[in-house]
Design an enzyme around this catalytic site. Structure first.
Site, PDB file in Angstrom:
ATOM      1  N   PRO A   9      31.103 -46.714 -87.606  1.00  0.00           N
ATOM      2  CA  PRO A   9      31.615 -46.002 -86.437  1.00  0.00           C
ATOM      3  C   PRO A   9      31.024 -46.464 -85.109  1.00  0.00           C
ATOM      4  O   PRO A   9      29.824 -46.749 -85.028  1.00  0.00           O
ATOM      5  CB  PRO A   9      31.236 -44.541 -86.719  1.00  0.00           C
ATOM      6  CG  PRO A   9      30.191 -44.594 -87.770  1.00  0.00           C
ATOM      7  CD  PRO A   9      30.462 -45.818 -88.578  1.00  0.00           C
ATOM      8  N   ASN A  10      31.882 -46.521 -84.131  1.00  0.00           N
ATOM      9  CA  ASN A  10      31.546 -46.844 -82.733  1.00  0.00           C
ATOM     10  C   ASN A  10      31.228 -48.316 -82.474  1.00  0.00           C
ATOM     11  O   ASN A  10      30.994 -48.706 -81.331  1.00  0.00           O
ATOM     12  CB  ASN A  10      30.389 -45.960 -82.216  1.00  0.00           C
ATOM     13  CG  ASN A  10      30.749 -44.492 -82.255  1.00  0.00           C
ATOM     14  OD1 ASN A  10      31.787 -44.105 -81.712  1.00  0.00           O
ATOM     15  ND2 ASN A  10      29.951 -43.684 -82.923  1.00  0.00           N
ATOM     16  N   ARG A  17      29.833 -49.599 -74.991  1.00  0.00           N
ATOM     17  CA  ARG A  17      28.884 -48.505 -75.243  1.00  0.00           C
ATOM     18  C   ARG A  17      27.442 -48.950 -74.977  1.00  0.00           C
ATOM     19  O   ARG A  17      27.058 -50.080 -75.309  1.00  0.00           O
ATOM     20  CB  ARG A  17      29.019 -47.995 -76.693  1.00  0.00           C
ATOM     21  CG  ARG A  17      28.408 -48.902 -77.738  1.00  0.00           C
ATOM     22  CD  ARG A  17      28.610 -48.440 -79.162  1.00  0.00           C
ATOM     23  NE  ARG A  17      27.741 -47.355 -79.557  1.00  0.00           N
ATOM     24  CZ  ARG A  17      27.183 -47.256 -80.779  1.00  0.00           C
ATOM     25  NH1 ARG A  17      27.407 -48.194 -81.702  1.00  0.00           N
ATOM     26  NH2 ARG A  17      26.433 -46.247 -81.087  1.00  0.00           N
ATOM     27  N   TYR A  22      22.780 -52.124 -76.849  1.00  0.00           N
ATOM     28  CA  TYR A  22      23.549 -53.004 -77.743  1.00  0.00           C
ATOM     29  C   TYR A  22      24.003 -54.306 -77.088  1.00  0.00           C
ATOM     30  O   TYR A  22      24.526 -55.186 -77.776  1.00  0.00           O
ATOM     31  CB  TYR A  22      24.760 -52.238 -78.304  1.00  0.00           C
ATOM     32  CG  TYR A  22      24.348 -51.005 -79.079  1.00  0.00           C
ATOM     33  CD1 TYR A  22      23.622 -51.124 -80.260  1.00  0.00           C
ATOM     34  CD2 TYR A  22      24.638 -49.725 -78.616  1.00  0.00           C
ATOM     35  CE1 TYR A  22      23.207 -49.999 -80.963  1.00  0.00           C
ATOM     36  CE2 TYR A  22      24.242 -48.592 -79.315  1.00  0.00           C
ATOM     37  CZ  TYR A  22      23.524 -48.732 -80.483  1.00  0.00           C
ATOM     38  OH  TYR A  22      23.108 -47.624 -81.186  1.00  0.00           O
ATOM     39  N   ASN A  73      27.118 -53.125 -91.178  1.00  0.00           N
ATOM     40  CA  ASN A  73      26.384 -52.262 -90.258  1.00  0.00           C
ATOM     41  C   ASN A  73      26.995 -50.870 -90.404  1.00  0.00           C
ATOM     42  O   ASN A  73      28.042 -50.597 -89.819  1.00  0.00           O
ATOM     43  CB  ASN A  73      26.497 -52.769 -88.824  1.00  0.00           C
ATOM     44  CG  ASN A  73      25.652 -51.943 -87.858  1.00  0.00           C
ATOM     45  OD1 ASN A  73      25.205 -50.847 -88.193  1.00  0.00           O
ATOM     46  ND2 ASN A  73      25.447 -52.469 -86.659  1.00  0.00           N
ATOM     47  N   ALA A  76      25.877 -45.144 -87.522  1.00  0.00           N
ATOM     48  CA  ALA A  76      25.262 -43.815 -87.675  1.00  0.00           C
ATOM     49  C   ALA A  76      25.268 -43.340 -89.132  1.00  0.00           C
ATOM     50  O   ALA A  76      24.391 -42.563 -89.541  1.00  0.00           O
ATOM     51  CB  ALA A  76      25.983 -42.811 -86.790  1.00  0.00           C
ATOM     52  N   GLU A  97      22.228 -55.346 -94.768  1.00  0.00           N
ATOM     53  CA  GLU A  97      22.488 -54.345 -93.720  1.00  0.00           C
ATOM     54  C   GLU A  97      21.979 -54.878 -92.380  1.00  0.00           C
ATOM     55  O   GLU A  97      20.866 -55.404 -92.299  1.00  0.00           O
ATOM     56  CB  GLU A  97      21.783 -53.035 -94.079  1.00  0.00           C
ATOM     57  CG  GLU A  97      21.992 -51.941 -93.046  1.00  0.00           C
ATOM     58  CD  GLU A  97      21.572 -50.562 -93.547  1.00  0.00           C
ATOM     59  OE1 GLU A  97      22.031 -50.150 -94.636  1.00  0.00           O
ATOM     60  OE2 GLU A  97      20.785 -49.897 -92.849  1.00  0.00           O
ATOM     61  N   HIS A  99      21.383 -54.021 -88.215  1.00  0.00           N
ATOM     62  CA  HIS A  99      21.361 -53.120 -87.060  1.00  0.00           C
ATOM     63  C   HIS A  99      21.074 -53.955 -85.828  1.00  0.00           C
ATOM     64  O   HIS A  99      20.104 -54.728 -85.817  1.00  0.00           O
ATOM     65  CB  HIS A  99      20.303 -52.026 -87.220  1.00  0.00           C
ATOM     66  CG  HIS A  99      20.610 -51.105 -88.348  1.00  0.00           C
ATOM     67  ND1 HIS A  99      21.594 -50.148 -88.257  1.00  0.00           N
ATOM     68  CD2 HIS A  99      20.111 -51.028 -89.603  1.00  0.00           C
ATOM     69  CE1 HIS A  99      21.673 -49.513 -89.406  1.00  0.00           C
ATOM     70  NE2 HIS A  99      20.803 -50.031 -90.255  1.00  0.00           N
ATOM     71  N   ARG A 106      13.358 -46.362 -82.248  1.00  0.00           N
ATOM     72  CA  ARG A 106      14.225 -45.431 -81.513  1.00  0.00           C
ATOM     73  C   ARG A 106      13.947 -43.977 -81.933  1.00  0.00           C
ATOM     74  O   ARG A 106      12.858 -43.674 -82.387  1.00  0.00           O
ATOM     75  CB  ARG A 106      15.687 -45.843 -81.738  1.00  0.00           C
ATOM     76  CG  ARG A 106      15.989 -47.240 -81.166  1.00  0.00           C
ATOM     77  CD  ARG A 106      17.439 -47.596 -81.298  1.00  0.00           C
ATOM     78  NE  ARG A 106      18.278 -46.699 -80.519  1.00  0.00           N
ATOM     79  CZ  ARG A 106      19.620 -46.654 -80.627  1.00  0.00           C
ATOM     80  NH1 ARG A 106      20.236 -47.481 -81.471  1.00  0.00           N
ATOM     81  NH2 ARG A 106      20.320 -45.820 -79.889  1.00  0.00           N
TER      82      ARG A 106
HETATM   83  C1  DQA Z   1      23.147 -49.172 -85.076  1.00  0.00           C
HETATM   84  C2  DQA Z   1      22.008 -48.146 -85.014  1.00  0.00           C
HETATM   85  C3  DQA Z   1      22.508 -46.756 -85.386  1.00  0.00           C
HETATM   86  O1  DQA Z   1      21.441 -45.824 -85.327  1.00  0.00           O
HETATM   87  C4  DQA Z   1      23.594 -46.315 -84.436  1.00  0.00           C
HETATM   88  O2  DQA Z   1      24.109 -45.055 -84.825  1.00  0.00           O
HETATM   89  C5  DQA Z   1      24.679 -47.328 -84.272  1.00  0.00           C
HETATM   90  C6  DQA Z   1      24.336 -48.744 -84.248  1.00  0.00           C
HETATM   91  C7  DQA Z   1      22.714 -50.567 -84.608  1.00  0.00           C
HETATM   92  O3  DQA Z   1      23.445 -51.508 -84.885  1.00  0.00           O
HETATM   93  O4  DQA Z   1      21.670 -50.712 -83.959  1.00  0.00           O
HETATM   94  O5  DQA Z   1      25.836 -46.968 -84.075  1.00  0.00           O
HETATM   95  O6  DQA Z   1      23.542 -49.295 -86.433  1.00  0.00           O
END
Ligand code: DQA
Length: 159
Positions: A9-10, A17, A22, A73, A76, A97, A99, A106
């Site tokens: 998501p996102n 964002r 990011y 990835n 959240a 995985e 990030h 964080r």
């Molecule tokens: C993320 C880190 C997560 O905590 C966050 O919710 C994201 C992006 C990252 O790529 O740093 O949406 O996965």
């Protein structure tokens, strides 16, 4: 060998964002770089992004018998989704995985990934370059898988 890249998501909002966390790169640009790496290394690659947990579970399940590895990835959902964790465990494929941010530096609620516990490896905190490192890691895993298969074949021929 085939890799499926699953983005949670996102991540479709990358480049828009929270750029201070990011960066400015869009998801399509990251995928373009991964596609180039894949074609240079003779790897088949597919991309999937969803904001919905169940769709991500479905996509992981579809990898069974189709893909050799997953770069993911979970965003959240890394911190909340037992369903995604169980799907990863169920398909028994190597998962790296990624990030983009350093989740360990964080907020408290981001510091633990329940999905990472069933992954082959985790790359965090090096920005979008982490996806490139994940491609390199998966290439190494594929080489090791091939070597193990060849050794097994040789042993069977000897027996
Ligand atoms: C993320 C880190 C997560 O905590 C966050 O919710 C994201 C992006 C990252 O790529 O740093 O949406 O996965």
């Amino acid at each position: 060998m085939k890799i499926v890249v699953i983005q949670g998501p996102n991540l479709n909002m990358l480049g828009v964002r929270e750029q201070h966390i990011y960066g400015p790169m869009k998801l399509e640009q990251i995928h373009e770089q991964m596609k180039n790496f894949a074609s240079d290394n003779g790897i088949e690659i597919e991309f999937f992004q969803s904001n919905l947990e169940g769709e991500i579970v479905d996509r992981i399940q579809e990898c069974l018998g189709d893909a050799d590895g997953i770069i993911m990835n979970p965003a959240a959902y890394s911190h909340t989704s037992i369903a995604i964790r169980d799907a990863i465990a169920a398909v028994q494929l190597p998962v790296i995985e990624v990030h983009i941010s350093n989740i360990h530096a964080r907020e408290e609620f981001r510091r633990h990934s329940i999905t990472a516990e069933v992954c082959a490896g985790v790359i965090a905190g090096v920005g979008p370059f982490g996806y490139h490192l994940a491609m390199v890691a998966m290439t190494q895993i594929f080489n090791e898988m091939r070597a193990a298969q060849e050794m097994q074949k040789a042993q069977q021929q000897q027996a």
